[in-house]
Design a protein around this motif. Structure first.
Motif, PDB file in Angstrom:
ATOM      1  N   HIS A  39       0.858  -1.179   0.000  1.00 47.41           N
ATOM      2  CA  HIS A  39       0.000   0.000   0.000  1.00 47.41           C
ATOM      3  C   HIS A  39       0.899   1.234   0.000  1.00 47.41           C
ATOM      4  CE1 HIS A  39      -3.843  -1.992   0.549  1.00 47.41           C
ATOM      5  NE2 HIS A  39      -3.224  -2.822   1.387  1.00 47.41           N
ATOM      6  N   LYS A  40       0.347   2.348  -0.447  1.00 52.57           N
ATOM      7  CA  LYS A  40       1.124   3.588  -0.553  1.00 52.57           C
ATOM      8  C   LYS A  40       1.790   3.953   0.773  1.00 52.57           C
ATOM      9  CE  LYS A  40       0.717   8.433  -1.778  1.00 52.57           C
ATOM     10  NZ  LYS A  40      -0.158   9.504  -2.228  1.00 52.57           N
ATOM     11  N   TRP A  41       1.102   3.778   1.881  1.00 56.19           N
ATOM     12  CA  TRP A  41       1.633   4.190   3.185  1.00 56.19           C
ATOM     13  C   TRP A  41       2.784   3.287   3.662  1.00 56.19           C
ATOM     14  CZ3 TRP A  41      -3.395   2.352   2.672  1.00 56.19           C
ATOM     15  CH2 TRP A  41      -3.643   1.084   3.187  1.00 56.19           C
ATOM     16  N   GLU A  42       3.023   2.182   2.981  1.00 56.10           N
ATOM     17  CA  GLU A  42       4.123   1.293   3.341  1.00 56.10           C
ATOM     18  C   GLU A  42       5.424   1.679   2.639  1.00 56.10           C
ATOM     19  OE1 GLU A  42       2.648  -3.091   4.019  1.00 56.10           O
ATOM     20  OE2 GLU A  42       1.730  -2.291   2.178  1.00 56.10           O
ATOM     21  N   LEU A  43       5.342   2.612   1.684  1.00 59.12           N
ATOM     22  CA  LEU A  43       6.495   2.966   0.863  1.00 59.12           C
ATOM     23  C   LEU A  43       6.862   4.433   1.020  1.00 59.12           C
ATOM     24  CD1 LEU A  43       5.373   1.147  -2.404  1.00 59.12           C
ATOM     25  CD2 LEU A  43       7.002   0.304  -0.698  1.00 59.12           C
TER      26      LEU A  43
END
Length: 103
Positions: A39-43
């Motif tokens: 997910h975006k928030w993991e990167l």
């Protein structure tokens, strides 16, 4: 596109993707090499330069400050303490990095 996995610090190549099932309205970033999705928030995409490489800003800070100090030894430093002068070189490197990050 290169990104850093926040949890591990590992840099991976990812591409934007949608769920293969059209009924699921979920987007994610797919890493083909690891066969994993994120997910975006993991990167973290913040340190990627225009070539797609991840920029190590601490390393750049060191290199810039070192170059400034090395160059400046060719000019006289009358009345300035070495510690104060080196501190000023690091401040200049920090200002340059802030400008580079805006691009």
């Amino acid at each position: 596109m290169k990104a850093r996995i926040k949890e591990t610090g590992e840099i991976v190549d990812v591409k934007f993707s949608v769920h293969p099932n059209p009924a699921v309205e979920e987007t994610y970033w797919w890493c083909k090499d690891k066969q994993e999705s994120y997910h975006k928030w993991e990167l973290d995409f913040g340190g990627v330069n225009i070539l797609g490489d991840f920029v190590d800003w601490e390393q750049r800070r060191y290199e810039i400050a070192k170059d400034i100090v090395a160059y400046s030894f060719s000019t006289p430093m009358h009345g300035v303490s070495m510690v104060s002068y080196i501190h000023s070189c690091v401040e200049v490197a920090d200002m340059l990095i802030e400008e580079l990050k805006k691009k």
